[in-house]
Design a protein around this motif. Structure first.
Motif, PDB file in Angstrom:
ATOM      1  N   GLN A  39       0.826  -1.201   0.000  1.00 28.95           N
ATOM      2  CA  GLN A  39       0.000   0.000   0.000  1.00 28.95           C
ATOM      3  C   GLN A  39       0.868   1.262   0.000  1.00 28.95           C
ATOM      4  O   GLN A  39       0.535   2.252  -0.672  1.00 28.95           O
ATOM      5  N   LEU A  40       1.991   1.218   0.697  1.00 35.14           N
ATOM      6  CA  LEU A  40       2.844   2.396   0.717  1.00 35.14           C
ATOM      7  C   LEU A  40       3.509   2.614  -0.638  1.00 35.14           C
ATOM      8  O   LEU A  40       3.650   3.747  -1.097  1.00 35.14           O
ATOM      9  N   TRP A  41       3.902   1.509  -1.310  1.00 33.89           N
ATOM     10  CA  TRP A  41       4.451   1.656  -2.662  1.00 33.89           C
ATOM     11  C   TRP A  41       3.416   2.296  -3.594  1.00 33.89           C
ATOM     12  O   TRP A  41       3.757   3.128  -4.432  1.00 33.89           O
ATOM     13  N   LEU A  42       2.158   1.912  -3.424  1.00 34.31           N
ATOM     14  CA  LEU A  42       1.094   2.492  -4.245  1.00 34.31           C
ATOM     15  C   LEU A  42       0.970   3.986  -3.964  1.00 34.31           C
ATOM     16  O   LEU A  42       0.838   4.796  -4.894  1.00 34.31           O
ATOM     17  N   LEU A  43       1.011   4.361  -2.691  1.00 39.11           N
ATOM     18  CA  LEU A  43       0.901   5.772  -2.329  1.00 39.11           C
ATOM     19  C   LEU A  43       2.087   6.576  -2.854  1.00 39.11           C
ATOM     20  O   LEU A  43       1.930   7.710  -3.332  1.00 39.11           O
ATOM     21  N   LEU A  44       3.282   5.971  -2.772  1.00 43.41           N
ATOM     22  CA  LEU A  44       4.458   6.653  -3.299  1.00 43.41           C
ATOM     23  C   LEU A  44       4.347   6.825  -4.817  1.00 43.41           C
ATOM     24  O   LEU A  44       4.684   7.887  -5.366  1.00 43.41           O
ATOM     25  N   ALA A  45       3.856   5.799  -5.492  1.00 42.36           N
ATOM     26  CA  ALA A  45       3.646   5.906  -6.934  1.00 42.36           C
ATOM     27  C   ALA A  45       2.638   7.010  -7.245  1.00 42.36           C
ATOM     28  O   ALA A  45       2.818   7.783  -8.202  1.00 42.36           O
ATOM     29  N   ASP A  73      -5.400  -1.175  -8.470  1.00 38.53           N
ATOM     30  CA  ASP A  73      -5.071   0.246  -8.490  1.00 38.53           C
ATOM     31  C   ASP A  73      -3.714   0.486  -9.148  1.00 38.53           C
ATOM     32  O   ASP A  73      -3.539   1.434  -9.921  1.00 38.53           O
ATOM     33  N   GLY A  74      -2.739  -0.403  -8.840  1.00 39.28           N
ATOM     34  CA  GLY A  74      -1.427  -0.261  -9.440  1.00 39.28           C
ATOM     35  C   GLY A  74      -1.448  -0.510 -10.937  1.00 39.28           C
ATOM     36  O   GLY A  74      -0.786   0.188 -11.707  1.00 39.28           O
TER      37      GLY A  74
END
Length: 380
Positions: A39-45, A73-74
């Motif tokens: 989830q954090l990788w998604l937010l960073l993206a 989402d990604g």
């Protein structure tokens, strides 16, 4: 750990207020500590996407999709990132992959549903753009895609994603190397005109059947000693049948009640297979009823419709082609291709329905198939 959780929370808050720079800084703090979750990788993206930092957005999505390949989402974000930079075909592949992955999945979050809606819209826009490109290039080559042949136009629609391919997919028996043609031209069947000419007499017979309300049965019935297949009209009298032959046997009382219809059907090349054919009936569809998409059992036959009672709003779709049903105008189609029908009126629709051999089958093939189907019926 608490500080990292606080940093992640600060990043989410920054994203919410539109400060992508602060959000990225907060999320990178968590990444640097080796505590990044999918989830954090998604937010960073997402933060990098908002900053239009293509390289870093792709890098974050690489990390996300390495551990969660089906992250919807990604997948959509990767498509949007590619689309933003003009890579339409690559973008569409990600949108389509996300839509396929999401098909049938329940309980999706509203934000994910919104992303999938964007993916659908992007696919539609890409399809229209691709179609315009193809038509322009073809026109430059002197080709009018709309006038070459109906199958070329259908191939174009399939290529650009406007339509889907509909192959033969019979539910019981498949005979190879037969052309998958949705609707056949009645002019190619010399016997059909004489049958259609009997429409007024046959209409009078089916009107008497409807008035008497005797001998009718639901078209879709549960098989004896077999599990029932799911069907919205199972046992439903809104789609009724008045069998002239059933399981290859004549229904004597119905033959006596409808002699003109029986005589007409007997002039057609109907299969005579013990326990199976002839198959002929009046199909009566109540007003406001939809026969859902389905496939027939065999591709060694064609289905003939002679519409007799046809209120406005009656249609038949076979594959990608939809025909308006008109009284007295025969329809001959391959029911092994997905098909469905509608009666959008308030009145019943009645047609004569029967099966005939496919004309390309030789006499030897018909004899062999008759023997084979008989053997199948006697087994067990």
């Amino acid at each position: 750990m608490t500080d990292l959780a606080a940093a992640a929370g600060q990043g989410v808050a920054a994203l919410s207020r539109g400060d992508a720079t602060a959000a990225r800084t907060a999320f990178e703090t968590v990444v640097a500590a080796g505590r990044a979750t999918p989830q954090l990788w998604l937010l960073l993206a997402q933060a990098n996407f908002q900053l239009d930092d293509r390289k870093q957005a792709h890098a974050a999505l690489d990390e996300l999709l390495a551990v969660d390949r089906a992250n919807l989402d990604g997948m959509v974000m990767r498509g949007e990132l590619l689309d933003r930079h003009g890579e339409t075909r690559a973008a569409t592949s990600w949108f389509e992959a996300a839509l396929r992955t999401a098909d049938g999945v329940a309980g999706l979050a509203p934000v994910t549903i919104a992303a999938l809606d964007r993916a659908k819209a992007a696919c539609a826009a890409a399809s229209a753009k691709f179609d315009a490109h193809l038509r322009s290039e073809l026109a430059a080559s002197g080709v009018d895609a709309a006038t070459v042949h109906p199958r070329f136009a259908e191939a174009m629609a399939i290529t650009t994603g406007v339509a889907a391919p509909y192959p033969q997919a019979p539910t019981s028996f498949y005979y190879p190397r037969l052309a998958a043609i949705p609707f056949h031209d009645p002019a190619d069947f010399p016997w059909v005109a004489a049958i259609a000419a009997q429409a007024p007499a046959m209409r009078a017979e089916v009107e008497a059947v409807i008035a008497a309300q005797s001998g009718l049965a639901p078209y879709v019935e549960a098989p004896e000693n077999r599990p029932s297949k799911e069907h919205s009209l199972l046992g439903d009298a809104r789609w009724s049948a008045y069998h002239l032959w059933k399981n290859g046997e004549p229904v004597a009382a119905h033959h006596a009640a409808c002699p003109r219809t029986v005589a007409a059907v007997e002039t057609a090349p109907i299969p005579h297979i013990p326990g199976r054919g002839p198959m002929a009936l009046f199909s009566i569809l109540a007003g406001g009823t939809h026969i859902p998409a389905h496939n027939g059992m065999l591709n060694t036959r064609l289905i003939v419709h002679i519409p007799l009672i046809v209120p406005p709003g009656c249609r038949l779709r076979v594959g990608n082609e939809v025909r308006t049903v008109e009284a007295g105008v025969p329809l001959i189609f391959d029911d092994s291709i997905e098909h469905e029908a509608w009666n959008d009126s308030d009145e019943p629709r009645a047609i004569l329905l029967f099966e005939v051999w496919r004309p390309e089958l030789t006499a030897g093939e018909r004899a062999a198939l008759t023997a084979m189907f008989g053997a199948v019926s006697s087994y067990g």
